[in-house]
Design an enzyme around this catalytic site. Structure first.
Site, PDB file in Angstrom:
ATOM      1  N   ASP A 133       0.862  -1.165   0.000  1.00 21.62           N
ATOM      2  CA  ASP A 133       0.000   0.000   0.000  1.00 21.62           C
ATOM      3  C   ASP A 133       0.908   1.227   0.000  1.00 21.62           C
ATOM      4  O   ASP A 133       2.110   1.113   0.288  1.00 21.62           O
ATOM      5  CB  ASP A 133      -0.889  -0.043   1.252  1.00 21.62           C
ATOM      6  CG  ASP A 133      -1.654   1.238   1.465  1.00 21.62           C
ATOM      7  OD1 ASP A 133      -2.341   1.680   0.525  1.00 21.62           O
ATOM      8  OD2 ASP A 133      -1.566   1.804   2.568  1.00 21.62           O
ATOM      9  N   LEU A 134       0.354   2.411  -0.272  1.00 22.67           N
ATOM     10  CA  LEU A 134       1.214   3.592  -0.322  1.00 22.67           C
ATOM     11  C   LEU A 134       0.978   4.527   0.873  1.00 22.67           C
ATOM     12  O   LEU A 134       1.789   4.596   1.772  1.00 22.67           O
ATOM     13  CB  LEU A 134       1.021   4.346  -1.646  1.00 22.67           C
ATOM     14  CG  LEU A 134       2.173   5.308  -1.944  1.00 22.67           C
ATOM     15  CD1 LEU A 134       2.583   5.259  -3.399  1.00 22.67           C
ATOM     16  CD2 LEU A 134       1.819   6.726  -1.542  1.00 22.67           C
ATOM     17  N   ASP A 135      -0.152   5.241   0.893  1.00 25.23           N
ATOM     18  CA  ASP A 135      -0.403   6.201   1.972  1.00 25.23           C
ATOM     19  C   ASP A 135      -0.498   5.500   3.323  1.00 25.23           C
ATOM     20  O   ASP A 135      -1.300   4.571   3.493  1.00 25.23           O
ATOM     21  CB  ASP A 135      -1.708   6.961   1.700  1.00 25.23           C
ATOM     22  CG  ASP A 135      -1.618   7.831   0.466  1.00 25.23           C
ATOM     23  OD1 ASP A 135      -1.479   9.049   0.613  1.00 25.23           O
ATOM     24  OD2 ASP A 135      -1.688   7.280  -0.656  1.00 25.23           O
ATOM     25  N   ASP A 177      -2.031  -0.379   5.828  1.00 22.81           N
ATOM     26  CA  ASP A 177      -2.372   0.265   7.099  1.00 22.81           C
ATOM     27  C   ASP A 177      -3.853   0.517   7.316  1.00 22.81           C
ATOM     28  O   ASP A 177      -4.271   0.904   8.411  1.00 22.81           O
ATOM     29  CB  ASP A 177      -1.662   1.627   7.188  1.00 22.81           C
ATOM     30  CG  ASP A 177      -2.329   2.665   6.295  1.00 22.81           C
ATOM     31  OD1 ASP A 177      -2.458   2.411   5.069  1.00 22.81           O
ATOM     32  OD2 ASP A 177      -2.754   3.708   6.816  1.00 22.81           O
TER      33      ASP A 177
END
Length: 267
Positions: free
Chosen positions: A20-22, A198
Site C-alpha cells: 500500500d502507499l499512503d 495500514d
C-alpha cells in the site's frame, strides 16, 4: 489480532512484494498532494524489485498516474483505485469502467452534496469517487450516510470506508482481487506473497495473502486479520532495510557455497 510488538520475521527465498502507499510507504499528510515517498525508500523498493525478479507491485486507492509520479524514476507493476485499474509486468493495462451516464450523474450528485459539508473534498477517479473529510472530521457520519445512499441507489457500486475517507468504487473490486490476479502471473506466480498496508481497504489484501500462505503486516493500530504489525511508517522503512540486507546475506552465502563446490569439483 496481532500485537503492535509482533515484528514480522526476516524471510528469504522466492518472495513477491505488495505495498500500500499512503500510511505504509509514505506518511499521511493533511492533503493527498503533499504525500511523497522519500528518495532513499524509492531506491530501496527498486533494489527489492530487482532482487525479486520484478515481483513487486504498489496496490493503492490512488490512480496509477499518481502512483507512477510518487515512484519516479522507477517503474513498477501497479494496481490503482483498489484494483479497478492495473498494470502488469509487461506494461499491459487492465481497467474496470462504469457506464459514463452513471459516472456523470454520480459526480454531479456527490459534488452538490459535498458543497453543503464545508471542509470535505470530492476526488473523482474516473471509475470511482473518494469522499474526503480529513479537514472536517465532524462530517464523518454525513459522508458515510451519503455514500450508503449512493451505493443503494446504484447497485453497480460498492462502499469502501478508509481513514478519513469513504470511497464508491465498482462492485467486486478490491485489493485482494488485485493481488490474486498478480499472483497468477509471472513474475509473481509461485512466490510467497508479502503484503504491507495500514487501512481498512487493505484487509481484503490481507485475507487473500493469508489464504496463499504469505506474510501480512498491518501498519499502526486497529483491528486486523494481518499476522504481524509495525508501529508506523518509519518502522516500515527500518524493517524493509533489514529484510533487504538479510536477503542479500542469504544470497551471498548461497553463492559462496556454489563457488566452493565449483572449485572442489575442478580440483
Amino acid at each position: 489480532m496481532a500485537e503492535v510488538s509482533s515484528v514480522p520475521p526476516l524471510l528469504s527465498g522466492n518472495l513477491a512484494f505488495f505495498f500500500d502507499l499512503d500510511g505504509t510507504l509514505a506518511e499521511i499528510k493533511p492533503h493527498p498532494d503533499q504525500v511523497y515517498i522519500p528518495a532513499a525508500v524509492r531506491t530501496l523498493l527498486q533494489k527489492m524489485s530487482v532482487m525479486s525478479d520484478g515481483a513487486l507491485a504498489l496496490i493503492s486507492g490512488r490512480s496509477m498516474v499518481e502512483l507512477d509520479k510518487l515512484a519516479t524514476p522507477f517503474h513498477f507493476p501497479l494496481a490503482g483505485v483498489h484494483g479497478a485499474e492495473r498494470r502488469d509486468i509487461n506494461d499491459k493495462t487492465h481497467v474496470v469502467t462504469l457506464p459514463q451516464p452513471l459516472v456523470a450523474a454520480l459526480h454531479q450528485q456527490l459534488a452538490e452534496a459535498l458543497m453543503l459539508l464545508p471542509g470535505t473534498e470530492l476526488e473523482a477517479k474516473g471509475m470511482a469517487f473518494a469522499l474526503h473529510y480529513r479537514q472536517a472530521p465532524e462530517a464523518a457520519e454525513a459522508i458515510l450516510a451519503l455514500a450508503q445512499q449512493m451505493s443503494h441507489r446504484y447497485p453497480e457500486l460498492a462502499l469502501q470506508p478508509g481513514k478519513c475517507v469513504v470511497e464508491l468504487k465498482p462492485l467486486g473490486i478490491n485489493k485482494g482481487t488485485a493481488i490474486r490476479t498478480f499472483m497468477q502471473e509471472a513474475p509473481f506466480a509461485g512466490r510467497i506473497p508479502v503484503f504491507i498496508g495500514d487501512d481498512l481497504t487493505d484487509e481484503a489484501g490481507f485475507k487473500q495473502v493469508n489464504a496463499l500462505g504469505g506474510l501480512t503486516i498491518k501498519v499502526g493500530s486497529g483491528e486486523t486479520i494481518a499476522s504481524y504489525r509495525l508501529a508506523n511508517v518509519r518502522m516500515v522503512y527500518h524493517w524493509l532495510g533489514r529484510l533487504t540486507q538479510h536477503i542479500e546475506q542469504q544470497k551471498s552465502a548461497i553463492l559462496r557455497g556454489e563457488d566452493y563446490e565449483s572449485l572442489s569439483g575442478s580440483l
